[in-house]
Scaffold this motif. Sequence first.
Motif, PDB file in Angstrom:
ATOM      1  N   ARG A  30       0.782  -1.268   0.338  1.00  0.00           N
ATOM      2  CA  ARG A  30       0.133   0.208  -0.229  1.00  0.00           C
ATOM      3  C   ARG A  30       1.329   1.228  -0.072  1.00  0.00           C
ATOM      4  O   ARG A  30       0.619   2.519  -0.580  1.00  0.00           O
ATOM      5  N   LEU A  31       1.519   0.780   0.538  1.00  0.00           N
ATOM      6  CA  LEU A  31       3.134   2.440   0.508  1.00  0.00           C
ATOM      7  C   LEU A  31       3.618   2.748  -0.477  1.00  0.00           C
ATOM      8  O   LEU A  31       4.175   3.525  -1.175  1.00  0.00           O
ATOM      9  N   LEU A  32       4.088   1.302  -1.257  1.00  0.00           N
ATOM     10  CA  LEU A  32       5.120   1.569  -2.751  1.00  0.00           C
ATOM     11  C   LEU A  32       4.559   2.509  -3.327  1.00  0.00           C
ATOM     12  O   LEU A  32       5.285   3.978  -3.399  1.00  0.00           O
ATOM     13  N   LEU A  33       3.072   3.202  -3.763  1.00  0.00           N
ATOM     14  CA  LEU A  33       2.833   4.121  -4.239  1.00  0.00           C
ATOM     15  C   LEU A  33       3.590   5.289  -3.805  1.00  0.00           C
ATOM     16  O   LEU A  33       3.752   6.132  -4.282  1.00  0.00           O
ATOM     17  N   PRO A  34       2.564   5.747  -2.834  1.00  0.00           N
ATOM     18  CA  PRO A  34       3.197   7.137  -2.033  1.00  0.00           C
ATOM     19  C   PRO A  34       4.498   7.566  -1.748  1.00  0.00           C
ATOM     20  O   PRO A  34       4.671   8.671  -2.243  1.00  0.00           O
ATOM     21  N   ILE A  35       5.454   6.186  -1.691  1.00  0.00           N
ATOM     22  CA  ILE A  35       6.332   6.454  -1.949  1.00  0.00           C
ATOM     23  C   ILE A  35       7.085   7.225  -3.028  1.00  0.00           C
ATOM     24  O   ILE A  35       8.098   7.878  -3.443  1.00  0.00           O
ATOM     25  N   ILE A  36       6.645   6.370  -4.127  1.00  0.00           N
ATOM     26  CA  ILE A  36       7.348   7.014  -5.189  1.00  0.00           C
ATOM     27  C   ILE A  36       6.783   8.024  -5.430  1.00  0.00           C
ATOM     28  O   ILE A  36       7.463   8.991  -6.395  1.00  0.00           O
ATOM     29  N   LEU A  37       5.603   7.918  -5.127  1.00  0.00           N
ATOM     30  CA  LEU A  37       5.078   9.849  -5.430  1.00  0.00           C
ATOM     31  C   LEU A  37       6.078  10.570  -4.840  1.00  0.00           C
ATOM     32  O   LEU A  37       6.330  11.929  -6.045  1.00  0.00           O
ATOM     33  N   ILE A  38       6.322  10.135  -3.842  1.00  0.00           N
ATOM     34  CA  ILE A  38       7.263  11.455  -3.020  1.00  0.00           C
ATOM     35  C   ILE A  38       8.523  11.282  -3.428  1.00  0.00           C
ATOM     36  O   ILE A  38       8.725  12.376  -3.941  1.00  0.00           O
ATOM     37  N   VAL A  39       8.748  10.294  -3.159  1.00  0.00           N
ATOM     38  CA  VAL A  39      10.150  10.208  -3.673  1.00  0.00           C
ATOM     39  C   VAL A  39      10.798  11.086  -4.976  1.00  0.00           C
ATOM     40  O   VAL A  39      11.918  11.215  -5.454  1.00  0.00           O
TER      41      VAL A  39
ATOM     42  N   GLU B   3       9.167  21.129  -1.265  1.00  0.00           N
ATOM     43  CA  GLU B   3      10.710  20.963  -0.427  1.00  0.00           C
ATOM     44  C   GLU B   3      10.862  20.611   1.211  1.00  0.00           C
ATOM     45  O   GLU B   3      10.800  19.744   2.066  1.00  0.00           O
ATOM     46  N   THR B   4       9.171  21.804   2.158  1.00  0.00           N
ATOM     47  CA  THR B   4       9.259  21.733   2.943  1.00  0.00           C
ATOM     48  C   THR B   4       8.626  20.588   3.015  1.00  0.00           C
ATOM     49  O   THR B   4       8.187  19.773   4.628  1.00  0.00           O
ATOM     50  N   SER B   5       8.124  20.325   2.235  1.00  0.00           N
ATOM     51  CA  SER B   5       6.780  18.789   3.123  1.00  0.00           C
ATOM     52  C   SER B   5       7.244  17.304   2.215  1.00  0.00           C
ATOM     53  O   SER B   5       7.172  16.584   3.352  1.00  0.00           O
ATOM     54  N   ALA B   6       8.225  17.630   1.496  1.00  0.00           N
ATOM     55  CA  ALA B   6       8.914  15.721   1.217  1.00  0.00           C
ATOM     56  C   ALA B   6       9.180  15.153   2.027  1.00  0.00           C
ATOM     57  O   ALA B   6       9.086  14.554   2.330  1.00  0.00           O
ATOM     58  N   ASN B   7      10.387  15.903   2.902  1.00  0.00           N
ATOM     59  CA  ASN B   7      11.455  15.268   3.660  1.00  0.00           C
ATOM     60  C   ASN B   7      11.084  15.109   5.144  1.00  0.00           C
ATOM     61  O   ASN B   7      11.189  13.555   5.093  1.00  0.00           O
ATOM     62  N   PRO B   8       9.801  15.364   5.474  1.00  0.00           N
ATOM     63  CA  PRO B   8       9.321  15.211   6.596  1.00  0.00           C
ATOM     64  C   PRO B   8       8.259  13.435   5.912  1.00  0.00           C
ATOM     65  O   PRO B   8       8.338  12.958   7.161  1.00  0.00           O
ATOM     66  N   LEU B   9       7.949  14.074   5.216  1.00  0.00           N
ATOM     67  CA  LEU B   9       7.204  13.488   4.505  1.00  0.00           C
ATOM     68  C   LEU B   9       7.379  11.834   3.879  1.00  0.00           C
ATOM     69  O   LEU B   9       7.051  10.679   4.389  1.00  0.00           O
ATOM     70  N   VAL B  10       8.205  11.532   3.870  1.00  0.00           N
ATOM     71  CA  VAL B  10       9.206  10.252   3.002  1.00  0.00           C
ATOM     72  C   VAL B  10       9.298   9.232   4.747  1.00  0.00           C
ATOM     73  O   VAL B  10       9.418   8.474   5.033  1.00  0.00           O
ATOM     74  N   THR B  11       9.952  10.221   5.833  1.00  0.00           N
ATOM     75  CA  THR B  11       9.993   9.620   6.983  1.00  0.00           C
ATOM     76  C   THR B  11       8.789   8.873   7.759  1.00  0.00           C
ATOM     77  O   THR B  11       8.761   7.566   8.899  1.00  0.00           O
ATOM     78  N   ALA B  12       8.052   9.488   7.187  1.00  0.00           N
ATOM     79  CA  ALA B  12       6.185   9.216   8.318  1.00  0.00           C
ATOM     80  C   ALA B  12       5.848   8.207   7.289  1.00  0.00           C
ATOM     81  O   ALA B  12       4.916   7.886   7.458  1.00  0.00           O
TER      82      ALA B  12
ATOM     83  N   LEU C 234      -2.889  15.632  -9.437  1.00  0.00           N
ATOM     84  CA  LEU C 234      -3.403  15.124  -9.767  1.00  0.00           C
ATOM     85  C   LEU C 234      -3.391  13.718  -9.644  1.00  0.00           C
ATOM     86  O   LEU C 234      -4.187  12.877  -8.393  1.00  0.00           O
ATOM     87  N   LEU C 235      -2.348  12.919  -9.611  1.00  0.00           N
ATOM     88  CA  LEU C 235      -2.209  11.340  -8.883  1.00  0.00           C
ATOM     89  C   LEU C 235      -1.850  11.663  -8.137  1.00  0.00           C
ATOM     90  O   LEU C 235      -2.700  10.818  -6.955  1.00  0.00           O
ATOM     91  N   VAL C 236      -1.079  12.157  -6.990  1.00  0.00           N
ATOM     92  CA  VAL C 236      -0.450  12.708  -5.659  1.00  0.00           C
ATOM     93  C   VAL C 236      -2.111  12.698  -4.970  1.00  0.00           C
ATOM     94  O   VAL C 236      -2.375  12.016  -3.669  1.00  0.00           O
ATOM     95  N   GLY C 237      -2.778  13.951  -5.457  1.00  0.00           N
ATOM     96  CA  GLY C 237      -4.430  14.098  -4.981  1.00  0.00           C
ATOM     97  C   GLY C 237      -5.072  12.868  -4.626  1.00  0.00           C
ATOM     98  O   GLY C 237      -6.299  12.540  -3.980  1.00  0.00           O
ATOM     99  N   LEU C 238      -5.212  12.316  -6.304  1.00  0.00           N
ATOM    100  CA  LEU C 238      -5.906  10.588  -6.233  1.00  0.00           C
ATOM    101  C   LEU C 238      -5.319   9.495  -5.197  1.00  0.00           C
ATOM    102  O   LEU C 238      -6.103   8.813  -5.103  1.00  0.00           O
ATOM    103  N   THR C 239      -4.398   9.461  -4.884  1.00  0.00           N
ATOM    104  CA  THR C 239      -3.775   8.103  -4.317  1.00  0.00           C
ATOM    105  C   THR C 239      -3.780   8.403  -2.912  1.00  0.00           C
ATOM    106  O   THR C 239      -3.437   9.326  -2.131  1.00  0.00           O
ATOM    107  N   ARG C 240      -4.345   7.103  -1.984  1.00  0.00           N
ATOM    108  CA  ARG C 240      -4.639   7.353  -0.930  1.00  0.00           C
ATOM    109  C   ARG C 240      -3.571   7.021   0.300  1.00  0.00           C
ATOM    110  O   ARG C 240      -2.673   5.738  -0.236  1.00  0.00           O
ATOM    111  N   PHE C 241      -3.551   7.850   0.980  1.00  0.00           N
ATOM    112  CA  PHE C 241      -1.974   7.593   1.763  1.00  0.00           C
ATOM    113  C   PHE C 241      -1.803   7.778   2.673  1.00  0.00           C
ATOM    114  O   PHE C 241      -3.462   7.790   3.373  1.00  0.00           O
TER     115      PHE C 241
END
Length: 425
Positions: free
Chosen positions: A16-25, A128-137, A216-223
């Motif tokens: 489940r986390l694979l797609l969110p991680i790919i999108l954020i990385v 840049e403000t959100s991606a770094n902490p989001l990757v850790t989460a 749009l893809l990030v918005g529609l993806t379940r995180f």
Amino acid sequence: MGEGTATIQAETQRTRLLLPIILIVSLFFLWGVANNLNDVLIKHFKKAFTLSDFQSGLVQSAFYFGYFCFAIPAALFMKRFGYKAAVVLGLVLFGVGALLFVPAAHAHSYAFFLLALYVIASGLAFLETSANPLVTALGDPKGAARRLNLAQAFNPLGAISGVLIGSSFILSGIDLTPEQLAALPPDRLDSYLRFEALAVVGPYTAIGVFVLGWALLVGLTRFPAAASRPEPTERVGSVAEFRSLLSRPRYLFGVTAQFFYVGAQVGVWSFLIRYAQVERPGTDERTAATMLTVSLVLFLIGRFAGAALMGRVPPARLLAWFGAANIALCLVAAFVGGSAGLVALIGTSLFMSIMFPTIFALSLEDLGPLTKPGASLLVMAIIGGAVITALMGLVSDHASIALAMLLPAVSFACVALFGASAPRR
């Protein structure tokens, strides 16, 4: 049976986390592309609008001023609406700014282009403000550091890709001298300048459409819930906290060092194409852009080599050594020039590689509850990219592009002193 069920659940969670991680990385790659496309744009706009070095350097001034203005608002937005919302907003601003290149090109307006770059940078500040902490989460906290290091590795790859995109699809290879431009009839001169300005339309339209599609893809993806949960009670920093930071000389030295480091990095990369063409007459703009690509590859190599060296050498001491090496290289670029100066300037990227994260980490040591407001001021310190680059343009206009490299030399001296003054640990 219990262990088997737990294993299946863990595998399901990872899937489940694979797609969110790919999108954020991927965001680390995308802002690397945007940042280093600017190095090509400086050369391109200088030609398309017949600008001085100071005027062309305003590309970075507009860009990094956008970062400066939106660093704290981005943090506030993230705390109020969550990481995911900040990422989506950042991507939308990035995409809109890229698409603004189309009317700017048709209007043949340099000021319009600078506005578009400011909008792009405002979006990148959110990313840049959100991606770094989001990757850790996203995922197991035990693997947070490994995920963040993996994500950071995509940034220099994006930087290299940005230069390759610019050199392949924006730079035409047609580089007329001032005498040749003066000899052109007015109608042919106008056609030539408009042709050059329109060269950015295709690449930036593609970038804009892609980035908006990614939003749009990030918005529609379940995180995971942690990515979308607002934290309205958590402050970014009160006035009292910022006042407390201003009473810490060591921290303020770190902010100053970060200001000068980013200024030196952006300035060297921004004017490397220009330096190559001046110090090695006959070098065409695409060949010079290839030299910038080599510089960025060295930067990537330095990231891994520096990380390995830190296992044996204290980070502060390594920072001081690398700063001293870059002072010497910039002095060679300033006073020797020619092919030797160009090689020295390219070589600075190898030693720049560890500077930003090392200054960042050393500055935040022992801040405790002041760490978050302290981090926001360190992000704002990248305004150095706007200031130092513009000053280098002024020196180049009134003296030479070679002597402009004295400003990075002074900047690296500040970095070296910061490293040398760090407490021995």
